[in-house]
Write an enzyme that holds these catalytic residues in place. Structure first.
Site, PDB file in Angstrom:
ATOM      1  N   TYR A   1       0.889  -1.150   0.034  1.00 42.67           N
ATOM      2  CA  TYR A   1      -0.005  -0.015   0.028  1.00 42.67           C
ATOM      3  C   TYR A   1       0.970   1.285   0.038  1.00 42.67           C
ATOM      4  O   TYR A   1       0.757   2.270  -0.750  1.00 42.67           O
ATOM      5  CB  TYR A   1      -0.823  -0.062   1.346  1.00 42.67           C
ATOM      6  CG  TYR A   1      -1.862  -0.979   1.287  1.00 42.67           C
ATOM      7  CD1 TYR A   1      -3.227  -0.917   0.600  1.00 42.67           C
ATOM      8  CD2 TYR A   1      -1.726  -2.193   1.677  1.00 42.67           C
ATOM      9  CE1 TYR A   1      -4.217  -1.828   0.488  1.00 42.67           C
ATOM     10  CE2 TYR A   1      -2.892  -3.263   1.676  1.00 42.67           C
ATOM     11  CZ  TYR A   1      -3.908  -3.211   1.215  1.00 42.67           C
ATOM     12  OH  TYR A   1      -5.039  -4.088   1.114  1.00 42.67           O
TER      13      TYR A   1
ATOM     14  N   ASN B   1     -12.563   0.227  -5.780  1.00 42.45           N
ATOM     15  CA  ASN B   1     -12.167  -0.187  -6.961  1.00 42.45           C
ATOM     16  C   ASN B   1     -13.652  -0.801  -7.801  1.00 42.45           C
ATOM     17  O   ASN B   1     -14.031  -1.705  -7.603  1.00 42.45           O
ATOM     18  CB  ASN B   1     -11.119  -0.825  -7.130  1.00 42.45           C
ATOM     19  CG  ASN B   1     -10.790  -1.529  -8.431  1.00 42.45           C
ATOM     20  OD1 ASN B   1     -11.153  -0.938  -9.411  1.00 42.45           O
ATOM     21  ND2 ASN B   1      -9.952  -2.567  -8.536  1.00 42.45           N
TER      22      ASN B   1
ATOM     23  N   CYS C   1      -6.603  -4.728  -7.673  1.00 41.02           N
ATOM     24  CA  CYS C   1      -6.447  -4.450  -6.320  1.00 41.02           C
ATOM     25  C   CYS C   1      -6.048  -5.823  -5.719  1.00 41.02           C
ATOM     26  O   CYS C   1      -5.267  -5.672  -4.368  1.00 41.02           O
ATOM     27  CB  CYS C   1      -7.533  -3.626  -5.798  1.00 41.02           C
ATOM     28  SG  CYS C   1      -9.209  -4.676  -6.035  1.00 41.02           S
ATOM     29  N   HIS C   2      -6.230  -7.007  -5.999  1.00 42.44           N
ATOM     30  CA  HIS C   2      -5.764  -8.182  -5.296  1.00 42.44           C
ATOM     31  C   HIS C   2      -4.373  -7.930  -4.997  1.00 42.44           C
ATOM     32  O   HIS C   2      -3.882  -8.903  -4.229  1.00 42.44           O
ATOM     33  CB  HIS C   2      -6.437  -9.340  -5.978  1.00 42.44           C
ATOM     34  CG  HIS C   2      -6.057  -9.519  -7.216  1.00 42.44           C
ATOM     35  ND1 HIS C   2      -6.649  -9.079  -8.240  1.00 42.44           N
ATOM     36  CD2 HIS C   2      -4.941 -10.484  -7.999  1.00 42.44           C
ATOM     37  CE1 HIS C   2      -5.887  -9.605  -9.496  1.00 42.44           C
ATOM     38  NE2 HIS C   2      -5.116 -10.334  -8.921  1.00 42.44           N
TER      39      HIS C   2
ATOM     40  N   GLU D   1      -2.362 -16.376  -9.780  1.00 39.62           N
ATOM     41  CA  GLU D   1      -1.427 -15.924 -10.306  1.00 39.62           C
ATOM     42  C   GLU D   1       0.239 -16.104 -10.021  1.00 39.62           C
ATOM     43  O   GLU D   1       1.361 -15.789 -10.324  1.00 39.62           O
ATOM     44  CB  GLU D   1      -1.466 -14.284 -10.232  1.00 39.62           C
ATOM     45  CG  GLU D   1      -2.423 -13.731 -10.850  1.00 39.62           C
ATOM     46  CD  GLU D   1      -2.544 -12.271 -10.859  1.00 39.62           C
ATOM     47  OE1 GLU D   1      -1.554 -11.501 -10.312  1.00 39.62           O
ATOM     48  OE2 GLU D   1      -3.512 -11.646 -11.202  1.00 39.62           O
TER      49      GLU D   1
END
Length: 181
Positions: free
Chosen positions: A115, A138, A146-147, A173
């Site tokens: 962040y 978002n 945003c993950h 991912e």
């Protein structure tokens, strides 16, 4: 913006993380909503109606949604690493929009950012909490990833779709191990 650009077409599509409500205007994809069962869907459509000033129209087979649906399916199948969709940023503004645009362009698939680091990238190094607020608002999660924003100590941080959904996306991912069960 003319009324055709502002009118939204929507559809609910299945995904590995549950049903997603996708909405698009003539400008591009404007909204992705997690867990889009009937109560969530009705609330989301009411918010879109208010924010866009037009009634969202359910359009299965919508030309506006065909490419977002195709790219999301490819992403969940592990074959798409970068979304190349036109986005309608009209549901966000100011600092939030600036942070979300940096996130979309500067934090690639399979990576994470803190962040505070994301705040520094947009020239506001002390604004980690404001970055968290931007992530929470978002309108385009998954597509604007945003993950991929985590706490500096390695914690997951929060997530509007729930922490289990965030874990699933990060595992997809390759950032986290796949769950055992």
């Amino acid at each position: 913006m003319n009324s055709d650009e502002q009118s939204a077409e929507w559809s609910v599509v299945p995904s590995d993380i549950g049903p997603l409500l996708l909405a698009a205007t003539g400008t591009g994809l404007v909204s992705v909503i997690f867990h889009a069962g009937p109560p969530v869907r009705e609330k989301a459509l009411g918010q879109l109606r208010t924010r866009l000033g037009a009634e969202p129209v359910q359009t299965p087979g919508s030309a506006r949604l065909a490419e977002p649906i195709r790219q999301l399916a490819a992403y969940f199948a592990g074959g798409l690493k970068e979304f190349t969709l036109p986005l309608d940023w009209s549901l966000t503004s100011g600092f939030h929009r600036e942070v979300l645009r940096e996130l979309a362009s500067g934090v690639p698939y399979g990576t994470v950012v803190g962040y505070g680091d994301l705040a520094a990238r947009v020239g506001q190094p002390g604004a980690a909490q404001a970055v968290g607020a931007a992530m929470g608002s978002n309108p385009l999660p998954v597509v604007v990833p945003c993950h991929r924003v985590v706490e500096s100590d390695g914690g997951l941080g929060g997530f509007g779709g729930g922490l289990e959904t965030k874990r699933q996306l990060l595992a997809l991912e390759g950032v986290l191990p796949q769950p055992l069960f």
